[in-house]
Design an enzyme around this catalytic site. Structure first.
Site, PDB file in Angstrom:
ATOM      1  N   CYS A 117      10.033 -89.173  89.687  1.00  0.00           N
ATOM      2  CA  CYS A 117       9.426 -90.041  90.694  1.00  0.00           C
ATOM      3  C   CYS A 117       9.833 -91.473  90.391  1.00  0.00           C
ATOM      4  O   CYS A 117      10.262 -91.776  89.285  1.00  0.00           O
ATOM      5  CB  CYS A 117       7.906 -89.907  90.658  1.00  0.00           C
ATOM      6  SG  CYS A 117       7.124 -90.566  92.159  1.00  0.00           S
ATOM      7  N   CYS A 119       7.660 -94.201  91.079  1.00  0.00           N
ATOM      8  CA  CYS A 119       6.536 -95.152  91.049  1.00  0.00           C
ATOM      9  C   CYS A 119       6.319 -95.823  89.698  1.00  0.00           C
ATOM     10  O   CYS A 119       5.862 -96.957  89.632  1.00  0.00           O
ATOM     11  CB  CYS A 119       5.246 -94.499  91.537  1.00  0.00           C
ATOM     12  SG  CYS A 119       4.675 -93.135  90.520  1.00  0.00           S
ATOM     13  N   CYS A 127       6.588 -94.712  95.428  1.00  0.00           N
ATOM     14  CA  CYS A 127       7.379 -93.585  94.933  1.00  0.00           C
ATOM     15  C   CYS A 127       8.775 -93.530  95.540  1.00  0.00           C
ATOM     16  O   CYS A 127       9.470 -92.514  95.421  1.00  0.00           O
ATOM     17  CB  CYS A 127       6.626 -92.285  95.197  1.00  0.00           C
ATOM     18  SG  CYS A 127       4.994 -92.255  94.417  1.00  0.00           S
ATOM     19  N   LYS A 192       0.945 -82.058  97.337  1.00  0.00           N
ATOM     20  CA  LYS A 192       0.331 -83.133  96.559  1.00  0.00           C
ATOM     21  C   LYS A 192      -0.480 -84.008  97.509  1.00  0.00           C
ATOM     22  O   LYS A 192       0.056 -84.584  98.449  1.00  0.00           O
ATOM     23  CB  LYS A 192       1.416 -83.952  95.870  1.00  0.00           C
ATOM     24  CG  LYS A 192       0.856 -85.097  95.057  1.00  0.00           C
ATOM     25  CD  LYS A 192       1.944 -85.807  94.268  1.00  0.00           C
ATOM     26  CE  LYS A 192       1.385 -86.965  93.487  1.00  0.00           C
ATOM     27  NZ  LYS A 192       2.415 -87.663  92.721  1.00  0.00           N
ATOM     28  N   ARG A 202      -2.917 -93.739  86.845  1.00  0.00           N
ATOM     29  CA  ARG A 202      -2.202 -94.962  87.230  1.00  0.00           C
ATOM     30  C   ARG A 202      -2.356 -96.042  86.179  1.00  0.00           C
ATOM     31  O   ARG A 202      -1.502 -96.907  86.032  1.00  0.00           O
ATOM     32  CB  ARG A 202      -2.627 -95.402  88.622  1.00  0.00           C
ATOM     33  CG  ARG A 202      -2.092 -94.400  89.643  1.00  0.00           C
ATOM     34  CD  ARG A 202      -2.512 -94.659  91.062  1.00  0.00           C
ATOM     35  NE  ARG A 202      -2.073 -93.537  91.885  1.00  0.00           N
ATOM     36  CZ  ARG A 202      -2.371 -93.390  93.159  1.00  0.00           C
ATOM     37  NH1 ARG A 202      -3.108 -94.296  93.770  1.00  0.00           N
ATOM     38  NH2 ARG A 202      -1.929 -92.349  93.823  1.00  0.00           N
ATOM     39  N   ARG A 214      -0.625 -94.445  99.168  1.00  0.00           N
ATOM     40  CA  ARG A 214       0.406 -93.418  99.247  1.00  0.00           C
ATOM     41  C   ARG A 214       0.191 -92.449 100.411  1.00  0.00           C
ATOM     42  O   ARG A 214       0.803 -91.396 100.454  1.00  0.00           O
ATOM     43  CB  ARG A 214       0.444 -92.626  97.945  1.00  0.00           C
ATOM     44  CG  ARG A 214       0.660 -93.462  96.685  1.00  0.00           C
ATOM     45  CD  ARG A 214       1.320 -92.613  95.594  1.00  0.00           C
ATOM     46  NE  ARG A 214       1.132 -93.097  94.246  1.00  0.00           N
ATOM     47  CZ  ARG A 214       1.724 -94.186  93.743  1.00  0.00           C
ATOM     48  NH1 ARG A 214       2.524 -94.919  94.494  1.00  0.00           N
ATOM     49  NH2 ARG A 214       1.508 -94.538  92.490  1.00  0.00           N
ATOM     50  N   GLU A 230       4.274 -77.183 103.679  1.00  0.00           N
ATOM     51  CA  GLU A 230       4.954 -77.876 102.575  1.00  0.00           C
ATOM     52  C   GLU A 230       5.453 -76.861 101.536  1.00  0.00           C
ATOM     53  O   GLU A 230       6.558 -76.977 101.019  1.00  0.00           O
ATOM     54  CB  GLU A 230       4.002 -78.878 101.910  1.00  0.00           C
ATOM     55  CG  GLU A 230       3.787 -80.176 102.691  1.00  0.00           C
ATOM     56  CD  GLU A 230       4.980 -81.129 102.585  1.00  0.00           C
ATOM     57  OE1 GLU A 230       6.013 -80.762 101.983  1.00  0.00           O
ATOM     58  OE2 GLU A 230       4.874 -82.246 103.121  1.00  0.00           O
ATOM     59  N   LYS A 245      -1.687 -79.954  93.753  1.00  0.00           N
ATOM     60  CA  LYS A 245      -2.258 -81.038  92.955  1.00  0.00           C
ATOM     61  C   LYS A 245      -3.122 -81.938  93.814  1.00  0.00           C
ATOM     62  O   LYS A 245      -2.687 -82.282  94.912  1.00  0.00           O
ATOM     63  CB  LYS A 245      -1.077 -81.826  92.372  1.00  0.00           C
ATOM     64  CG  LYS A 245      -1.455 -83.037  91.594  1.00  0.00           C
ATOM     65  CD  LYS A 245      -0.223 -83.770  91.160  1.00  0.00           C
ATOM     66  CE  LYS A 245      -0.644 -85.089  90.581  1.00  0.00           C
ATOM     67  NZ  LYS A 245       0.421 -86.011  90.438  1.00  0.00           N
ATOM     68  N   SER A 271      -5.622 -86.351  86.073  1.00  0.00           N
ATOM     69  CA  SER A 271      -6.306 -87.291  85.183  1.00  0.00           C
ATOM     70  C   SER A 271      -7.785 -87.462  85.523  1.00  0.00           C
ATOM     71  O   SER A 271      -8.642 -87.459  84.643  1.00  0.00           O
ATOM     72  CB  SER A 271      -5.587 -88.644  85.216  1.00  0.00           C
ATOM     73  OG  SER A 271      -5.514 -89.148  86.531  1.00  0.00           O
ATOM     74  N   TYR A 310      -4.354 -81.875  80.777  1.00  0.00           N
ATOM     75  CA  TYR A 310      -4.556 -82.705  79.587  1.00  0.00           C
ATOM     76  C   TYR A 310      -5.446 -81.984  78.574  1.00  0.00           C
ATOM     77  O   TYR A 310      -5.586 -82.436  77.451  1.00  0.00           O
ATOM     78  CB  TYR A 310      -5.169 -84.054  79.990  1.00  0.00           C
ATOM     79  CG  TYR A 310      -4.302 -84.771  81.019  1.00  0.00           C
ATOM     80  CD1 TYR A 310      -3.171 -85.464  80.612  1.00  0.00           C
ATOM     81  CD2 TYR A 310      -4.592 -84.701  82.379  1.00  0.00           C
ATOM     82  CE1 TYR A 310      -2.347 -86.080  81.551  1.00  0.00           C
ATOM     83  CE2 TYR A 310      -3.778 -85.312  83.318  1.00  0.00           C
ATOM     84  CZ  TYR A 310      -2.655 -85.997  82.898  1.00  0.00           C
ATOM     85  OH  TYR A 310      -1.839 -86.585  83.822  1.00  0.00           O
TER      86      TYR A 310
HETATM   87  C1  PBG Z   1       3.787 -89.834  90.073  1.00  0.00           C
HETATM   88  C2  PBG Z   1       2.678 -88.970  89.640  1.00  0.00           C
HETATM   89  C3  PBG Z   1       1.295 -89.176  89.727  1.00  0.00           C
HETATM   90  C4  PBG Z   1       0.690 -88.118  89.064  1.00  0.00           C
HETATM   91  C5  PBG Z   1       1.707 -87.268  88.635  1.00  0.00           C
HETATM   92  N1  PBG Z   1       2.916 -87.806  89.023  1.00  0.00           N
HETATM   93  C6  PBG Z   1       0.523 -90.323  90.286  1.00  0.00           C
HETATM   94  C7  PBG Z   1       0.477 -90.563  91.722  1.00  0.00           C
HETATM   95  O1  PBG Z   1       1.082 -89.894  92.548  1.00  0.00           O
HETATM   96  O2  PBG Z   1      -0.182 -91.561  92.071  1.00  0.00           O
HETATM   97  C8  PBG Z   1      -0.792 -87.943  88.846  1.00  0.00           C
HETATM   98  C9  PBG Z   1      -1.165 -87.221  87.598  1.00  0.00           C
HETATM   99  C10 PBG Z   1      -2.588 -87.368  87.194  1.00  0.00           C
HETATM  100  O3  PBG Z   1      -3.411 -88.035  87.842  1.00  0.00           O
HETATM  101  O4  PBG Z   1      -2.913 -86.784  86.146  1.00  0.00           O
HETATM  102  N2  PBG Z   1       3.994 -89.927  91.426  1.00  0.00           N
END
Ligand code: PBG
Length: 323
Positions: A117, A119, A127, A192, A202, A214, A230, A245, A271, A310
């Site tokens: 990615c 970002c 991104c 996603k 972030r 986004r 998708e 996700k 996260s 995690y």
């Molecule tokens: C990058 C990306 C993100 C996550 C994984 N790859 C952040 C986003 O899209 O803002 C999130 C992972 C997480 O929150 O644990 N684009």
């Protein structure tokens, strides 16, 4: 006569015998953050128990993960500098590229996945490349392909595009094949959502967008049919594994995607899901270990073959009787 389902719950041995879903350490992919420098293991304040590692210490961490029986990691990079097009993301001497090579050198069997990615690498935090007020889909594909090829060249087994640009799986597949990496796989973040659950990430990856959000490329949390579209598109474009996700708030989507998928399905317990549990645990409001296992089991029960989490190390410690 009363039908008595409780007979199957009477003893621990019976419950073990009839259990439908079993978590394994082999289900997990552990996310790790890599930054420039040496000897670093910086705690991430919003994600207790998670760290940003330098290339040397991430190798030690990967060894720890591997020694618990967890077969795989996914790497995220924090570059030494950012620009408008994220050019450090495809640098041969970039943090992720160096981390992949160092981990593969020490642990050749480990399944090394890289997040693809822009970002984390762009100064605006989006991104893709910005044109006017929007992210330019087709101009971004070329840059993502460069990044994916550079990860493959460094030794990654799978690249995992998380940008949600249209057509990126096909573009990356073509670029990998063109460069001779036909045996490198793609784990696509196919479904996603534009989610508030990415908040702590972030901070961890320093990737918050500097303007806007986004929702022009990530999915609307209200949509489910679109998730199937998708998923199907990414399978058609050549994804080897597809991902949903976040995980917990989207278990219905994990199940529906699993029902139509002809490739393995992964779910990313993100996260915010991790940090919510940690915060409640710190306050003494929930039994962290118990809720962690319940969360992971429910993600697997919903249909995930693979879980990015995690919790990978903690869950592996529990599953192997070490804690
Ligand atoms: C990058 C990306 C993100 C996550 C994984 N790859 C952040 C986003 O899209 O803002 C999130 C992972 C997480 O929150 O644990 N684009």
């Amino acid at each position: 006569m009363i039908i008595r389902p409780r007979r199957l719950r009477r003893t621990s041995a019976i419950r073990d015998m009839v259990r439908e879903t079993t978590l394994s350490v082999k289900d997990f992919i552990a996310p790790l953050f890599v930054l420039p420098g040496k000897g670093l293991k910086n705690p991430i304040p919003s994600m207790p128990g998670q760290y940003q590692f330098s290339v040397d210490t991430v190798v030690t961490e990967a060894e720890g993960v591997w020694s618990l029986g967890v077969p795989s990691i996914i790497l995220f990079g924090l570059p030494d500098s950012k620009d408008a097009i994220g050019s450090r993301s495809w640098a041969a001497d970039g943090v992720v590229q160096r981390a992949v090579a160092a981990i593969k050198d020490r642990l050749p069997e480990m399944v090394v996945v890289t997040d693809v990615c822009l970002c984390e690498y762009t100064d605006h935090g989006h991104c893709g490349v910005i044109k006017g007020a929007d992210v330019d889909n087709d101009a971004t594909l070329e840059l993502l392909s460069r990044q994916a090829v550079s990860h493959a060249r460094a030794g990654a087994d799978f690249v995992a595009p998380s940008d949600m640009m249209d057509g990126r799986v096909a573009a990356i597949r073509a670029a990998l094949d063109r460069e001779g990496f036909m045996n490198k796989g793609i784990i696509s973040y196919a479904v996603k959502y534009a989610s508030g659950f990415y908040g702590p990430f972030r901070d961890a990856a320093d990737s918050a967008p500097q303007f806007g959000d986004r929702s022009g490329y990530q999915m609307d949390p209200a949509n489910a049919i679109e998730a199937l579209r998708e998923a199907e598109l990414d399978m058609d474009e050549g994804a080897d594994i597809i991902m949903v996700k976040p995980a917990l708030p989207y278990l219905d989507i994990v199940r529906r995607v699993k029902d139509i998928s002809l490739v393995p399905v992964a779910a990313y317990c993100v996260s915010g899901e991790y940090s919510m549990l940690k915060a409640a645990e710190e306050k003494g409001w929930i039994d962290g270990k118990r809720v962690m296992m319940e969360m992971l089991t429910s993600i697997k029960r919903a249909g995930a073959d693979i879980i990015l989490t995690y919790f990978a190390k903690d869950a592996a410690l529990l599953l192997t009787g070490k804690i």
